[in-house]
Design a protein around this motif. Structure first.
Motif, PDB file in Angstrom:
ATOM      1  N   ARG A 140      32.760  15.247 -11.524  1.00  0.00           N
ATOM      2  CA  ARG A 140      31.964  16.089 -10.621  1.00  0.00           C
ATOM      3  C   ARG A 140      32.506  17.513 -10.597  1.00  0.00           C
ATOM      4  O   ARG A 140      31.739  18.482 -10.561  1.00  0.00           O
ATOM      5  CB  ARG A 140      31.988  15.516  -9.206  1.00  0.00           C
ATOM      6  CG  ARG A 140      31.043  14.358  -8.989  1.00  0.00           C
ATOM      7  CD  ARG A 140      29.582  14.789  -8.963  1.00  0.00           C
ATOM      8  NE  ARG A 140      29.214  15.602  -7.805  1.00  0.00           N
ATOM      9  CZ  ARG A 140      28.976  15.127  -6.588  1.00  0.00           C
ATOM     10  NH1 ARG A 140      29.080  13.834  -6.351  1.00  0.00           N
ATOM     11  NH2 ARG A 140      28.644  15.936  -5.611  1.00  0.00           N
ATOM     12  N   ARG A 158      37.045  13.077  -3.651  1.00  0.00           N
ATOM     13  CA  ARG A 158      36.138  11.943  -3.834  1.00  0.00           C
ATOM     14  C   ARG A 158      35.336  11.701  -2.562  1.00  0.00           C
ATOM     15  O   ARG A 158      34.105  11.572  -2.604  1.00  0.00           O
ATOM     16  CB  ARG A 158      36.954  10.685  -4.164  1.00  0.00           C
ATOM     17  CG  ARG A 158      36.113   9.425  -4.306  1.00  0.00           C
ATOM     18  CD  ARG A 158      36.998   8.182  -4.299  1.00  0.00           C
ATOM     19  NE  ARG A 158      37.565   7.958  -2.960  1.00  0.00           N
ATOM     20  CZ  ARG A 158      38.530   7.080  -2.694  1.00  0.00           C
ATOM     21  NH1 ARG A 158      39.051   6.349  -3.669  1.00  0.00           N
ATOM     22  NH2 ARG A 158      38.983   6.930  -1.463  1.00  0.00           N
ATOM     23  N   THR A 170      35.188  11.563  -9.867  1.00  0.00           N
ATOM     24  CA  THR A 170      35.400  12.767  -9.067  1.00  0.00           C
ATOM     25  C   THR A 170      35.723  13.960  -9.952  1.00  0.00           C
ATOM     26  O   THR A 170      35.184  15.050  -9.789  1.00  0.00           O
ATOM     27  CB  THR A 170      36.555  12.544  -8.060  1.00  0.00           C
ATOM     28  OG1 THR A 170      36.256  11.389  -7.268  1.00  0.00           O
ATOM     29  CG2 THR A 170      36.748  13.747  -7.151  1.00  0.00           C
ATOM     30  N   VAL A 198      31.620  10.528  -3.806  1.00  0.00           N
ATOM     31  CA  VAL A 198      31.645   9.779  -5.064  1.00  0.00           C
ATOM     32  C   VAL A 198      31.927   8.317  -4.755  1.00  0.00           C
ATOM     33  O   VAL A 198      32.827   8.013  -3.976  1.00  0.00           O
ATOM     34  CB  VAL A 198      32.741  10.315  -6.008  1.00  0.00           C
ATOM     35  CG1 VAL A 198      32.843   9.471  -7.263  1.00  0.00           C
ATOM     36  CG2 VAL A 198      32.457  11.767  -6.356  1.00  0.00           C
TER      37      VAL A 198
END
Lengths: 193, 252
Positions: free
Chosen positions: B55, A187, B52, A192
């Motif tokens: 992604r 992350r 996440t 993110v």
């Protein structure tokens, strides 16, 4: 053929998918068509990465996209972007398919298989998409070996945390922790928010 | 860290990672859903970790087969959408109330999943998509379950899994099913409530969704219902069963 530039939108207009999904929730078929064009490549690619088999992947990707239409009203923009909602659904369906099709024993039990780089047989010409791929790959490389192994087994292979623990011969609590701190590292590495 | 492995309270926060990666079994997932409903830090972390994971997924994008587009568009043209929970706009001044709604939704989903656990796993441990499937009517099912006299019975239906949730005091019942095969266009599934003397009362026709799932509220007067059954009928349904039931369960 869907152009790659329409697939990797994370650095462009992150709200477009969300906006289209909200319109889709009101029965707007034209919005759904645009949404399809933005997201079908990501959905298909993700499902295929997990399932490998192209025809099975197409079947599951198709199911997911129809579910996006059917369940669009369920999407809550306060809980994340439209893209996350759609890809979360795609991942779950792909994993469900893996788990129902194969018992854990039939899956690749050696961790080595999961740690391979993606073996895509297509060549993406799109620079931005390559950039996104490289970002993820680089972020993955920053993880500790155990974190990376745990995340890859869960994400690409559909292993439960129990199976991750067994395969990597680590305690269950450690498997849970590695899955969480591995994702937290990703992350942060991917920015993110 | 491992010292906390059996300490539920300390450990549950760790589940955000496995949860975001779909690496939990049904029971843990339900447990974490319940926890999420009340733990704001975990909500935030979970949404970020889900983003996440998305992604990671995006990095694998590739061109979808061209034929898939037509297939999907043809299918959605005849696929009814679930009813929006609210037609309200999503302007930021409504964020607070939406947040509360999301929390209630999570609670409802958790309640529905808890039924799964109570019913010895209505859909079996592998059938994780039950969570998604059930959320459409999850509030309704959750309300039903909240009733003190609610009965939950599994109803074997060939290879499909199904269960009936009934509250005699509310006079309401719902059937939840998964893995139900599609029927030819000229046929439909029909629910029946059976009285103790064997009389069958029509309780509504239904067909499974594209993924073989159904959540159906039983129609008609439920008083004196001793059993619930499902038959296959000509499209439009029948007033009396035309064949043997493909599934039935005693509700008494």
């Amino acid at each position: 053929m869907i152009p790659f530039e329409s697939m990797s939108t994370s650095n462009k207009d992150p709200d477009e998918v969300t906006k289209l999904l909200l319109l889709t929730a009101r029965g707007d078929e034209a919005a759904f068509r645009d949404l399809y064009d933005l997201m079908a490549g990501s959905v298909f690619g993700l499902v295929r990465r997990v399932l490998r088999d192209p025809s099975q992947s197409e079947e599951v990707a198709q199911e997911v996209l129809v579910e996006v239409w059917r369940l669009a009203a369920r999407f809550d923009p306060d809980r994340g972007t439209g893209k996350t909602w759609i890809l979360t659904m795609a991942h779950r369906r792909a994993i469900d398919r893996v788990r129902s099709a194969q018992s854990a024993a039939n899956r690749d039990t050696a961790y080595g298989v999961a740690s391979h780089e993606p073996d895509h047989d297509h060549v993406s010409a799109d620079v931005e998409h390559e950039f996104e791929k490289r970002q993820v790959r680089n972020a993955m490389k920053q993880l500790t070996p155990i974190q990376r192994a745990a995340v890859e087994l869960a994400f690409y292979k559909g292993y439960t945390h129990t199976e991750v623990a067994t395969t990597l011969e680590i305690p269950l609590g450690t498997a849970k922790t590695r899955l969480r701190d591995g994702l937290i590292h990703l992350r942060d590495a991917l920015g993110v928010t | 860290m491992d010292a906390n492995e059996y300490d539920n309270e300390a450990e549950i926060h760790l589940l955000a990672g496995p949860y975001a990666l779909d690496a939990l079994d049904d029971i843990e997932r339900a447990r974490f859903d319940r926890h999420l409903a009340t733990c704001e830090p975990c909500q935030n972390e979970t949404y970020e970790l889900l983003a996440t994971v998305a992604r990671l997924g995006e990095a694998d994008a590739e061109a979808a087969p061209p034929a898939m587009r037509d297939a999907v568009l043809a299918q959605i043209a005849q696929t009814p959408q679930v009813v929006p929970r609210s037609q309200a706009a999503t302007s930021s001044d409504q964020r607070a109330s939406k947040g509360r709604r999301a929390t209630r939704w999570l609670g409802a989903a958790a309640a529905v999943l808890a039924i799964g656990a109570i019913g010895a796993g209505i859909f079996g441990v592998q059938e994780r998509q039950s969570a998604d499937v059930l959320t459409a009517q999850s509030q309704q099912v959750a309300d039903l379950v909240a009733s003190p006299d609610t009965i939950v019975r599994q109803m074997p239906m060939g290879d499909a899994s199904s269960a009936v949730v009934m509250s005699p005091s509310k006079g309401q019942a719902m059937m939840i099913a998964q893995g139900v095969p599609a029927l030819p266009a000229d046929q439909t599934y029909e629910l029946w409530t059976l009285t103790a003397d064997g009389q069958a009362r029509p309780a509504g026709t239904w067909v499974p969704g594209p993924n073989g799932t159904a959540t159906v509220a039983l129609e008609g007067d439920l008083a004196g219902t001793a059993a619930v059954a499902v038959t296959v009928e000509p499209a439009g349904g029948s007033s009396t069963p035309s064949g043997a039931p493909i599934a039935q369960v005693v509700m008494a």
